[in-house]
Structure formats: structure tokens, C-alpha cells
Design a protein around this motif. Structure first.
Motif, PDB file in Angstrom:
ATOM      1  N   GLY A   1       0.780  -1.229   0.000  1.00 28.44           N
ATOM      2  CA  GLY A   1       0.000   0.000   0.000  1.00 28.44           C
ATOM      3  C   GLY A   1       0.811   1.276   0.000  1.00 28.44           C
ATOM      4  O   GLY A   1       0.261   2.360  -0.178  1.00 28.44           O
ATOM      5  N   GLU A   2       2.148   1.192   0.202  1.00 24.30           N
ATOM      6  CA  GLU A   2       2.964   2.404   0.269  1.00 24.30           C
ATOM      7  C   GLU A   2       3.940   2.537  -0.892  1.00 24.30           C
ATOM      8  O   GLU A   2       4.349   3.638  -1.232  1.00 24.30           O
ATOM      9  CB  GLU A   2       3.750   2.430   1.577  1.00 24.30           C
ATOM     10  CG  GLU A   2       2.868   2.516   2.800  1.00 24.30           C
ATOM     11  CD  GLU A   2       3.668   2.597   4.089  1.00 24.30           C
ATOM     12  OE1 GLU A   2       3.080   2.412   5.158  1.00 24.30           O
ATOM     13  OE2 GLU A   2       4.889   2.847   4.001  1.00 24.30           O
ATOM     14  N   GLY A   3       4.345   1.452  -1.500  1.00 21.34           N
ATOM     15  CA  GLY A   3       5.258   1.544  -2.638  1.00 21.34           C
ATOM     16  C   GLY A   3       6.477   0.664  -2.457  1.00 21.34           C
ATOM     17  O   GLY A   3       6.628  -0.036  -1.461  1.00 21.34           O
ATOM     18  N   THR A   4       7.338   0.733  -3.449  1.00 20.85           N
ATOM     19  CA  THR A   4       8.523  -0.110  -3.507  1.00 20.85           C
ATOM     20  C   THR A   4       9.742   0.746  -3.825  1.00 20.85           C
ATOM     21  O   THR A   4       9.648   1.699  -4.611  1.00 20.85           O
ATOM     22  CB  THR A   4       8.363  -1.212  -4.572  1.00 20.85           C
ATOM     23  OG1 THR A   4       7.205  -1.988  -4.266  1.00 20.85           O
ATOM     24  CG2 THR A   4       9.584  -2.117  -4.618  1.00 20.85           C
ATOM     25  N   SER A   5      10.875   0.391  -3.232  1.00 21.36           N
ATOM     26  CA  SER A   5      12.136   1.092  -3.489  1.00 21.36           C
ATOM     27  C   SER A   5      13.205   0.065  -3.842  1.00 21.36           C
ATOM     28  O   SER A   5      13.417  -0.893  -3.104  1.00 21.36           O
ATOM     29  CB  SER A   5      12.566   1.896  -2.261  1.00 21.36           C
ATOM     30  OG  SER A   5      13.832   2.505  -2.473  1.00 21.36           O
ATOM     31  N   VAL A   6      13.866   0.275  -4.998  1.00 17.16           N
ATOM     32  CA  VAL A   6      14.925  -0.612  -5.470  1.00 17.16           C
ATOM     33  C   VAL A   6      16.232   0.183  -5.528  1.00 17.16           C
ATOM     34  O   VAL A   6      16.275   1.256  -6.137  1.00 17.16           O
ATOM     35  CB  VAL A   6      14.606  -1.199  -6.859  1.00 17.16           C
ATOM     36  CG1 VAL A   6      15.756  -2.081  -7.330  1.00 17.16           C
ATOM     37  CG2 VAL A   6      13.317  -1.996  -6.813  1.00 17.16           C
ATOM     38  N   CYS A   7      17.283  -0.335  -4.876  1.00 20.31           N
ATOM     39  CA  CYS A   7      18.584   0.326  -4.862  1.00 20.31           C
ATOM     40  C   CYS A   7      19.586  -0.488  -5.667  1.00 20.31           C
ATOM     41  O   CYS A   7      19.643  -1.711  -5.538  1.00 20.31           O
ATOM     42  CB  CYS A   7      19.098   0.495  -3.430  1.00 20.31           C
ATOM     43  SG  CYS A   7      18.120   1.655  -2.445  1.00 20.31           S
ATOM     44  N   VAL A   8      20.358   0.215  -6.487  1.00 16.60           N
ATOM     45  CA  VAL A   8      21.403  -0.401  -7.292  1.00 16.60           C
ATOM     46  C   VAL A   8      22.735   0.205  -6.866  1.00 16.60           C
ATOM     47  O   VAL A   8      22.940   1.412  -7.006  1.00 16.60           O
ATOM     48  CB  VAL A   8      21.168  -0.172  -8.800  1.00 16.60           C
ATOM     49  CG1 VAL A   8      22.305  -0.806  -9.593  1.00 16.60           C
ATOM     50  CG2 VAL A   8      19.836  -0.750  -9.213  1.00 16.60           C
ATOM     51  N   LEU A   9      23.639  -0.627  -6.323  1.00 21.94           N
ATOM     52  CA  LEU A   9      24.953  -0.158  -5.891  1.00 21.94           C
ATOM     53  C   LEU A   9      26.009  -0.670  -6.867  1.00 21.94           C
ATOM     54  O   LEU A   9      26.113  -1.875  -7.099  1.00 21.94           O
ATOM     55  CB  LEU A   9      25.267  -0.648  -4.482  1.00 21.94           C
ATOM     56  CG  LEU A   9      26.596  -0.137  -3.885  1.00 21.94           C
ATOM     57  CD1 LEU A   9      26.532   1.376  -3.692  1.00 21.94           C
ATOM     58  CD2 LEU A   9      26.896  -0.829  -2.557  1.00 21.94           C
ATOM     59  N   THR A  10      26.778   0.255  -7.454  1.00 24.12           N
ATOM     60  CA  THR A  10      27.823  -0.113  -8.398  1.00 24.12           C
ATOM     61  C   THR A  10      29.043   0.766  -8.146  1.00 24.12           C
ATOM     62  O   THR A  10      28.983   1.722  -7.360  1.00 24.12           O
ATOM     63  CB  THR A  10      27.328   0.045  -9.850  1.00 24.12           C
ATOM     64  OG1 THR A  10      28.357  -0.363 -10.744  1.00 24.12           O
ATOM     65  CG2 THR A  10      26.965   1.486 -10.146  1.00 24.12           C
ATOM     66  N   LYS A  11      30.136   0.458  -8.785  1.00 23.09           N
ATOM     67  CA  LYS A  11      31.336   1.265  -8.622  1.00 23.09           C
ATOM     68  C   LYS A  11      31.147   2.635  -9.267  1.00 23.09           C
ATOM     69  O   LYS A  11      30.528   2.750 -10.328  1.00 23.09           O
ATOM     70  CB  LYS A  11      32.549   0.563  -9.238  1.00 23.09           C
ATOM     71  CG  LYS A  11      33.097  -0.577  -8.394  1.00 23.09           C
ATOM     72  CD  LYS A  11      34.423  -1.085  -8.928  1.00 23.09           C
ATOM     73  CE  LYS A  11      35.003  -2.164  -8.026  1.00 23.09           C
ATOM     74  NZ  LYS A  11      36.315  -2.652  -8.510  1.00 23.09           N
ATOM     75  N   ALA A  12      31.694   3.651  -8.620  1.00 24.14           N
ATOM     76  CA  ALA A  12      31.620   5.005  -9.162  1.00 24.14           C
ATOM     77  C   ALA A  12      32.807   5.235 -10.089  1.00 24.14           C
ATOM     78  O   ALA A  12      33.931   5.427  -9.640  1.00 24.14           O
ATOM     79  CB  ALA A  12      31.610   6.021  -8.028  1.00 24.14           C
ATOM     80  N   ILE A  13      32.540   5.194 -11.397  1.00 26.23           N
ATOM     81  CA  ILE A  13      33.592   5.356 -12.405  1.00 26.23           C
ATOM     82  C   ILE A  13      33.145   6.443 -13.374  1.00 26.23           C
ATOM     83  O   ILE A  13      32.058   6.372 -13.936  1.00 26.23           O
ATOM     84  CB  ILE A  13      33.833   4.036 -13.172  1.00 26.23           C
ATOM     85  CG1 ILE A  13      34.184   2.918 -12.192  1.00 26.23           C
ATOM     86  CG2 ILE A  13      34.934   4.217 -14.201  1.00 26.23           C
ATOM     87  CD1 ILE A  13      34.285   1.561 -12.851  1.00 26.23           C
ATOM     88  N   LYS A  14      34.013   7.436 -13.571  1.00 29.60           N
ATOM     89  CA  LYS A  14      33.666   8.498 -14.497  1.00 29.60           C
ATOM     90  C   LYS A  14      33.867   8.055 -15.935  1.00 29.60           C
ATOM     91  O   LYS A  14      34.652   7.161 -16.225  1.00 29.60           O
ATOM     92  CB  LYS A  14      34.506   9.745 -14.209  1.00 29.60           C
ATOM     93  CG  LYS A  14      34.089  10.473 -12.942  1.00 29.60           C
ATOM     94  CD  LYS A  14      34.754  11.841 -12.842  1.00 29.60           C
ATOM     95  CE  LYS A  14      34.245  12.605 -11.629  1.00 29.60           C
ATOM     96  NZ  LYS A  14      34.852  13.956 -11.517  1.00 29.60           N
ATOM     97  N   GLU A  15      33.144   8.727 -16.834  1.00 32.25           N
ATOM     98  CA  GLU A  15      33.176   8.350 -18.241  1.00 32.25           C
ATOM     99  C   GLU A  15      34.580   8.519 -18.816  1.00 32.25           C
ATOM    100  O   GLU A  15      35.239   9.527 -18.616  1.00 32.25           O
ATOM    101  CB  GLU A  15      32.188   9.205 -19.036  1.00 32.25           C
ATOM    102  CG  GLU A  15      32.153   8.866 -20.525  1.00 32.25           C
ATOM    103  CD  GLU A  15      31.172   9.732 -21.293  1.00 32.25           C
ATOM    104  OE1 GLU A  15      30.877   9.414 -22.440  1.00 32.25           O
ATOM    105  OE2 GLU A  15      30.717  10.732 -20.714  1.00 32.25           O
ATOM    106  N   ASN A  16      35.057   7.503 -19.527  1.00 33.47           N
ATOM    107  CA  ASN A  16      36.327   7.542 -20.240  1.00 33.47           C
ATOM    108  C   ASN A  16      36.066   7.078 -21.651  1.00 33.47           C
ATOM    109  O   ASN A  16      35.829   5.909 -21.903  1.00 33.47           O
ATOM    110  CB  ASN A  16      37.353   6.637 -19.555  1.00 33.47           C
ATOM    111  CG  ASN A  16      38.735   6.755 -20.182  1.00 33.47           C
ATOM    112  OD1 ASN A  16      38.878   7.149 -21.345  1.00 33.47           O
ATOM    113  ND2 ASN A  16      39.751   6.401 -19.416  1.00 33.47           N
ATOM    114  N   LYS A  17      36.111   7.984 -22.604  1.00 35.12           N
ATOM    115  CA  LYS A  17      35.739   7.661 -23.986  1.00 35.12           C
ATOM    116  C   LYS A  17      36.664   6.622 -24.605  1.00 35.12           C
ATOM    117  O   LYS A  17      36.288   5.913 -25.514  1.00 35.12           O
ATOM    118  CB  LYS A  17      35.714   8.917 -24.843  1.00 35.12           C
ATOM    119  CG  LYS A  17      34.616   9.891 -24.434  1.00 35.12           C
ATOM    120  CD  LYS A  17      34.570  11.096 -25.344  1.00 35.12           C
ATOM    121  CE  LYS A  17      33.443  12.048 -24.936  1.00 35.12           C
ATOM    122  NZ  LYS A  17      33.386  13.228 -25.829  1.00 35.12           N
ATOM    123  N   ASN A  18      37.895   6.557 -24.111  1.00 35.71           N
ATOM    124  CA  ASN A  18      38.819   5.551 -24.654  1.00 35.71           C
ATOM    125  C   ASN A  18      38.414   4.146 -24.239  1.00 35.71           C
ATOM    126  O   ASN A  18      38.767   3.176 -24.890  1.00 35.71           O
ATOM    127  CB  ASN A  18      40.245   5.833 -24.171  1.00 35.71           C
ATOM    128  CG  ASN A  18      40.793   7.119 -24.780  1.00 35.71           C
ATOM    129  OD1 ASN A  18      40.442   7.477 -25.888  1.00 35.71           O
ATOM    130  ND2 ASN A  18      41.649   7.792 -24.029  1.00 35.71           N
TER     131      ASN A  18
END
Length: 596
Positions: free
Chosen positions: A571-588
Motif C-alpha cells: 500500500g505504500e510503494g517499492t524502493s529498489v537500490c542499485v549499488l555499483t562502482k563510481a567510475i567516471k566516463e572515459n571515452k577511450n
């Protein structure tokens, strides 16, 4: 005698004393050395066979798991499983479209494994069988083909069964209706035995050895017999396996043979490896004869000759024994010198060859695991929800009926962008900005379907948009929110996406909705699914989106903390958490950014 000794010259007395001492010293030393060397060599030769049998057990275990995964591919696919259940439970004839889809799925498995000759799908109710071969596919009557399965002991397992059928090996798997707990279908694969024959041949050190492979019923599946001893085929293998099962030992000496026993995948296959006793004896005979000759020459010549020859004879054997005891397969790089032509040189060559072969086999096994892991990642990433595509096309059709050209254009553009983004497999990692843009295009279409009831809120700081995540990692969660949490809720539907960095500098993504939530029982089931290893994700028939996301993250990052967690209140809702490594974009690393 005593008087004669006293009358001898001091030179003869010393000579007699030296000869007596040398005889005692060299004789006892030689005897001890030969005995130790003999036992060491015998134990090492037996240990080598143990290692080979253990490697064969692991290799066949991997092969068995690969075939199990191929069988489960028919049950994992919802549409394929639905067709099989509908055909096998109702007894109706397959329509053309369903038959074509089953044949396509069977041909896909055949094309991915060159050892598979054909796949047969038996309807246990109508006794019909759909046969797919490399050249053709057709529906046939089972007739006598099911006799082997009907006569099988019902108390035995049905997960994966091996049988020998002429020049082919038949691998069978029974499909159950898990709601009624009754079998409905049987899938069999007929494979060429050449790869298994090569594996059995590779573990043999000599042609006098024999290796046999049996199924869980004690029937012979494949064998590579001794080239010199035809009597091995007349042995009562059932009695030998019974002896092994009755005791805890996995090897013993019986009827002039050393027998080695291993069970593969909890008894689905059984290995018997027979090494004749004379193979071990012959390997030591030359060494023993050489020891006796050298000892005799050493006593006759002098103490110096005895010591010299004893040192020459014993030193390489001791060195080899020490090397055998201390060498590690994964770090063995310095080969022992093998320039001798006698039995010691043969033994050195055999040891170097064994270490080289084991290193090569270990590398092949590791490479196989890496390739399998990469294939799992690609398979998980490539899943597409056909229901979403179907509903989208229905929505476009409804708008077309209303003749709203602008909406049709917007919907078509969004759908085109989604397909271009989701079907581009050149990159596995994308920046969060692109993933959010994809979600917005996806929700544009869903809002047309649900009359603009969806409110999507993004709370992500600008600097976090440049962090990379696995492609299509959020859409399955969003889709779960719509299909399981919001579809039966009245009023506005609110979905919120948050992104933050944790104290450990990991990227945490949270998707929350105000849906009807999940019951405690259903929430517990989903948590159990997420608690399994990554390889079981494709076996999940419901909430496959969460399993997909969780498995892709776990396959990429092995730490236990990474993955998906879920919380929900009815009756209140659902929460889904996704934990992954924090990696900044590297185009190479991930390639050029797309147009999104």
C-alpha cells in the motif's frame, strides 16, 4: 683364521678392512637409496594418475553444466516455455507459428555447438516428437524412441541423463509442470562423442592404460581401452564401482590393476581409470637394475668409485623427488634438465611434460570460464521485453485511429531512439546521462499508453551524470514498477530516481514508486532470488528484470556489496537500490558517446 690375519701385511689388512667397510656402507646405502627411490617413484606415478583423474572429473563437470544450461535455455525463455506447456499439457497440435518458434530455438542451440547432431522435443502426452537436425526439422511419431525413458528407474534423477545410442551419445532432460509437479515433455540432444574421446585420450600417460565413462545406471557411455590388454573389457565394472561406493577410498589395487574412481556432478557420470600394475613396475625396473649394477661396480673398484657412482646415481633422483614435492603447477617455470638417455632422463622428461600439460589444461579451463562469464554478460544485456514492444505498437495503432499525426510522429521518434539505443551492443558501459535520457523516451511512450498518469522525478546532481553504469541497467527496474506496482493503483503514478555517492565512494541509484507494494511473502521470494549467484539469473521466471540487473553487476564486480536490494511495504510503494562502482566516463574505454 685369526693367525692368518695377523700374518698378513698391513697393506692387505687395510685393503680387507676398506673392502669390508665399503661393502657394508655401499651395500646398505645403495639398498636404502633404491628402496626410497622406488617408493618415491611409485607414489609419484600413482599421484600423477590421481591428478589426471581429478582433472577429468572437473572437465566433465564443466561439460555437464554446459549441457544443463543449454537445456534450461528452453525453460528460461517465457515464450518458448509457454509454447511447450501449451502443446504438451493440452495435447493440441502445434500451429505453424509455434512450431517455427520451437524449431528456431532448437536450431539456435545446434548452431552454437558443433558436437550436437540433433535435438528432439517429446510430447509425453501425445507421444509426438519434434526433431530438429542440421539439415531439416519435422514432426514425427515417437514410437519406440521413448522406450529407453519409460524403462528407466523412476527413482533416478531426471535433470540430465546420458545414454549411448550407436555412434552417438544421447543427453536427456525432463521438463516439469512445477505447479502440478508432473512431467510434460522430454528434451534430448544427440552429440558426437569425438570431443569426449579426445578428453579421455588426453589423460592417458601410456597406451596400456584404460579409462571408462559410465552413466548413473552403470551403462558404458564411452571408453578408451588399453592397446595391449584386451582382458580389461571382460572385467565386471559394476562390481568394481560397487567396491568404490561401499568404501571411502577413491583408488585401490585389484586384479593386477590400479583402479581410480571419480563421480561427476553427483553421480550423473562415473569415471573408472585402470592402470595395469606392470606399467608402474616397468617404469621402475630399469632404474632398479641400474642401481644394482652401479652398486656392484662400486664395491669391486673401490670406495672412491662407490662414492662417485653412488653420488652420480642418487643425486638426480633426489633432485627430481624434491622438485616433485615442492613444484607448484601454477608457478612452475624452470624445467629440469633432461639431457640423460637412461631411465632417469625418461622420468625427468615425463615430469616436465606432465607439468607443461597441466599448466596448459589449467589455462584452457580459466579461459573457458572467462569466455563463459563474458557470454553470460552479453546474454543478460541482450534481453528485450517483447511485451513492451507489443504494447507500444498497440498504442501507436490506437493513436493512428485517432488520426493524430503529431503524436504518431513523437511516438515513432521515441520508439526509434529506444530501439537504436537498446540494440546497439558495441558498448557495455554508458554514462548515467544517456541512461536517464533513454528512460525519458521510454516513459514518453508509456505515458501515451496510460493517459499521462506517470510522473517521473529525477534527483541527480549534474556531476553524477558523467559517471558510467552498465547499459540498460535502470529500464528493467522501471518496467517492474509499472507492471507490478503501479498498474493496479488508482490516481497519479509517481516514480522517483535518485543518485548519490556513498561514503565508500560507490554510486548508489535508487528508484522508488508509490505503487501498491509487495507482500512480505513475495518480497522474501525476490530477496532469495537476488541472494543466489549470478549464473542463476536466467533461471528466474518472474521479476527477471531485477535478476538481470543484479546478475550483470555481480558478474562485472565480484564484491558482495555490489548489486540490487529491494524494500517494499504493501500500500505504500517499492524502493529498489542499485549499488555499483563510481567510475567516471572515459571515452577511450567505452567508446564515443551516442547522440542521446
Amino acid at each position: 683364521m685369526k693367525g692368518r690375519y695377523r700374518n698378513l701385511s698391513i697393506r692387505k689388512k687395510i685393503l680387507l678392512a676398506i673392502l669390508a667397510f665399503s661393502l657394508l656402507l655401499v651395500g646398505s646405502t645403495t639398498a636404502i637409496t633404491v628402496q626410497i627411490s622406488r617408493n618415491t617413484l611409485k607414489n609419484q606415478l600413482i599421484y600423477n594418475r590421481k591428478m589426471s583423474t581429478g582433472w577429468l572429473q572437473d572437465r566433465l563437470g564443466l561439460e555437464t553444466k554446459d549441457y544443463v544450461n543449454q537445456f534450461y535455455s528452453f525453460e528460461v525463455n517465457k515464450e518458448t516455455k509457454s509454447i511447450i506447456m501449451d502443446w504438451c499439457k493440452t495435447g493440441k497440435n502445434l500451429d505453424y507459428t509455434s512450431k517455427l518458434q520451437l524449431i528456431s530455438a532448437m536450431n539456435t542451440v545446434i548452431s552454437m555447438d558443433s558436437n550436437i547432431n540433433s535435438i528432439e522435443l517429446y510430447n509425453l502426452k501425445t507421444k509426438q516428437v519434434l526433431v530438429a537436425k542440421r539439415s531439416k526439422a519435422d514432426m514425427e511419431e515417437a514410437e519406440e524412441k521413448l522406450k529407453f525413458w519409460e524403462e528407466r528407474d523412476k527413482s533416478l534423477q531426471t535433470n540430465i541423463v546420458f545414454k549411448r545410442d550407436g555412434k552417438e551419445i544421447v543427453i536427456a532432460h525432463q521438463v516439469y509442470d512445477f505447479y502440478e509437479n508432473v512431467p510434460v515433455a522430454l528434451i534430448t540432444m544427440k552429440i558426437r562423442p569425438y570431443e569426449i574421446q579426445d578428453i579421455l585420450e588426453n589423460i592417458k600417460t601410456t597406451e596400456d592404460e584404460s579409462v571408462m565413462l559410465f552413466n548413473d545406471e552403470g551403462e558404458l557411455i564411452e571408453a578408451d581401452y588399453s592397446k595391449s590388454d584386451s582382458k580389461i573389457k571382460t572385467f565386471d565394472f559394476a562390481d568394481i564401482m560397487k567396491r568404490f561406493r561401499a568404501g571411502k577410498e577413491q583408488e585401490f589395487y585389484y586384479k593386477d590393476n590400479f583402479w581410480f574412481y571419480r563421480s561427476v556432478n553427483r553421480g550423473k557420470l562415473v569415471i573408472l581409470f585402470a592402470v595395469p600394475g606392470f606399467v608402474i613396475t616397468n617404469a621402475m625396473r630399469q632404474m632398479l637394475m641400474a642401481g644394482l649394477i652401479i652398486a656392484g661396480i662400486a664395491v669391486i673398484i673401490s670406495i672412491a668409485g662407490s662414492v662417485l657412482y653412488s653420488g652420480i646415481f642418487s643425486k638426480p633422483i633426489i633432485a627430481l623427488a624434491e622438485k616433485m614435492q615442492t613444484a607448484m603447477i601454477n608457478s612452475y617455470s624452470e624445467e629440469m634438465p633432461a639431457d640423460r638417455k637412461d631411465e632417469i632422463g625418461v622420468l625427468q622428461n615425463s615430469f616436465n611434460l606432465m607439468m607443461e600439460r597441466n599448466q596448459r589444461l589449467i589455462k584452457q579451463e580459466y579461459q573457458s570460464k572467462i569466455e563463459k562469464r563474458e557470454a553470460q554478460v552479453r546474454a543478460l544485456q541482450a534481453q528485450i521485453n517483447p511485451h513492451f514492444m507489443h504494447n507500444t505498437l498497440q498504442t501507436i495503432g490506437g493513436i493512428a485511429l485517432e488520426k493524430n499525426v503529431t503524436k504518431i510522429y513523437d511516438m515513432t521518434t521515441s520508439l526509434s531512439d529506444i530501439m537504436r539505443y537498446s540494440l546497439n551492443f558495441t558498448r557495455e558501459m554508458v554514462c548515467l546521462r544517456e541512461e536517464i535520457r533513454y528512460l525519458q523516451e521510454y516513459l514518453n511512450i508509456q505515458n501515451e499508453r496510460f493517459d499521462n498518469r506517470i510522473e517521473f522525478e529525477v534527483q541527480v546532481k549534474k556531476e553524477l551524470l558523467e559517471y558510467v553504469v552498465p547499459k540498460l541497467i535502470l529500464q528493467p527496474i522501471l518496467e517492474n514498477s509499472l507492471e507490478h506496482g503501479l498498474i493496479n493503483k488508482a490516481g497519479a503514478w509517481r516514480i522517483q530516481l535518485k543518485a548519490t555517492l556513498t561514503k565508500e565512494n560507490d554510486l548508489l541509484l535508487q528508484i522508488s514508486d508509490n505503487g501498491i507494494g509487495l507482500s512480505k511473502e513475495r518480497l522474501g521470494q525476490i530477496k532469495d532470488i537476488l541472494g543466489k549467484d549470478a549464473g542463476n539469473a536466467l533461471k528466474t521466471s518472474s521479476h527477471i528484470g531485477l535478476g538481470n540487473v543484479h546478475s550483470r553487476i555481480r558478474l562485472r564486480y565480484a564484491e558482495a556489496k555490489y548489486g540490487v536490494t529491494i524494500e517494499s511495504r504493501p500500500g505504500e510503494g517499492t524502493s529498489v537500490c542499485v549499488l555499483t562502482k563510481a567510475i567516471k566516463e572515459n571515452k577511450n574505454d567505452i567508446g564515443e558517446s551516442s547522440d542521446y
